[in-house]
Design an enzyme around this catalytic site. Structure first.
Site, mmCIF file in Angstrom:
data_model
loop_
_atom_site.group_PDB
_atom_site.id
_atom_site.type_symbol
_atom_site.label_atom_id
_atom_site.label_comp_id
_atom_site.label_asym_id
_atom_site.label_seq_id
_atom_site.Cartn_x
_atom_site.Cartn_y
_atom_site.Cartn_z
ATOM 1 N N HIS A 80 -6.867 -59.883 40.025
ATOM 2 C CA HIS A 80 -7.012 -61.337 40.091
ATOM 3 C C HIS A 80 -7.965 -61.825 39.001
ATOM 4 C CE1 HIS A 80 -7.916 -65.281 42.126
ATOM 5 N NE2 HIS A 80 -9.091 -65.067 41.549
ATOM 6 N N GLU A 81 -9.096 -61.140 38.829
ATOM 7 C CA GLU A 81 -10.056 -61.560 37.806
ATOM 8 C C GLU A 81 -9.479 -61.384 36.406
ATOM 9 O OE1 GLU A 81 -12.459 -63.249 38.688
ATOM 10 O OE2 GLU A 81 -12.282 -62.802 40.817
#
Length: 333
Positions: free
Chosen positions: A130-131
């Site tokens: 996600h990051e």
């Protein structure tokens, strides 16, 4: 397009800065605020990522100090077709993570020690993917600059009462203008944070799930992080609330509802979207995993050999993201 959005954001924050300056000190205050905002914009572009990492006392790790975690990030970055970012750890019991940097070539990802201790290998992979999706989508420059400038705007509003409260101030509205600046500046900065964060989180959830290989990994991680964050405060975030929108889950106490005043979408809504993505049939197959369920480790399970050493026995020791195999249920049930 992202560069245009960033330019518009900088213009809006500069206008907000000048508005607060005008309320406090009239035209002279607006001009000083403009000069200050211009300097902050330039500083933020080159140094905001370092400032945010310093806010949270993050320390850089490599293959020697955290081989499995850094190895996971390397494989995820390769899957996302991204340069290898710098990797940082934050000493905090609250599980959380964020990404920063002005572009993919100068990006950094940071995770708390609590994230590595409380989540399974697959869940950590979902979070860090996600990051990396934020990095790939070039959200990090906008989000990091906003964290820096929103903090400065909030401080300007707080200082307005001290520096503009005298009778001989130059505010065209007198003390009422100073009071208005003190009350509205932090609120306006919060609105800017919310405007850039909420939609970007849904996009990063979707893209991160594709990078990691399974939407359910991130869905499971979000539920665990949200539950644990309610019980474990992050002191560095409480001291620097302007950076809250950077994290995958709001690290501040309270403010977890999906309403006008939240910097993050509802965790339940995000999990539902990921579950729908997983059930749609278009996602990747669930990789082969250990049959032993993930568990939160006790003190005896925490070893001395780097961050993964403190996670217990349910985590693979190779440090690689699991490859695709036959479909089966993961540690979430």
């Amino acid at each position: 397009m992202n560069m245009m959005k960033t330019a518009m954001l900088l213009a809006a924050l500069t206008a907000l800065f000048m508005g607060v300056g005008y309320l406090v000190g009239g035209s002279g205050g607006a001009f000083i605020a403009f000069l200050f905002a211009a300097g902050m914009n330039l500083f933020s572009y080159w140094n905001a990522d370092k400032l945010v990492l310093k806010m949270h006392n993050a320390h850089e790790v490599d293959e020697r100090s955290a081989p499995d975690f850094v190895g996971m990030i390397r494989q995820l970055a390769e899957r996302a077709d991204l340069p290898m970012p710098k990797v940082y750890l934050i000493d905090s019991d609250q599980p959380n993570a964020f990404a920063t940097g002005r572009n993919p070539e100068n990006a950094a990802v940071a995770a708390t020690t609590g994230l590595l201790q409380q989540l399974s290998h697959e869940e950590v992979a979902g979070v860090m993917a996600h990051e990396l999706a934020h990095v790939k989508n070039r959200d990090t420059l906008t989000m990091t600059i906003t964290a820096t400038l929103a903090g400065a705007i909030s401080m300007l509003g707080n200082f307005a009462l001290f520096f503009g409260g005298s009778r001989d101030n130059n505010s065209p509205f007198g003390f009422a203008g100073v009071l208005l600046a003190a009350l509205t500046a932090p609120f306006a900065a919060m609105l800017v944070q919310m405007a850039i964060s909420r939609t970007r989180e849904y996009s990063a959830d979707r893209d991160g799930a594709a990078i990691a290989g399974n939407p359910l990994w991130l869905a499971s991680a979000l539920g665990k992080i949200a539950g644990s964050a309610k019980r474990r405060p992050m002191m560095s975030a409480e001291q620097n609330p302007a950076s809250a929108h950077l994290f995958i889950i709001n690290p501040l106490s309270g403010a977890r509802m999906d309403n006008l005043f939240s910097t993050h979408p509802s965790t339940e809504n995000r999990i539902a979207a990921l579950q729908e993505m997983a059930s749609g049939g278009g996602g990747p197959a669930i990789p082969r995993q250990s049959s032993r369920p993930a568990r939160e480790p006790g003190p005896a399970a925490r070893g001395p050999s780097g961050p993964w050493g403190s996670v217990g026995t349910s985590r693979p020791s190779s440090g690689t993201v699991p490859q695709t195999g036959r479909k089966r249920r993961g540690p979430w049930g």
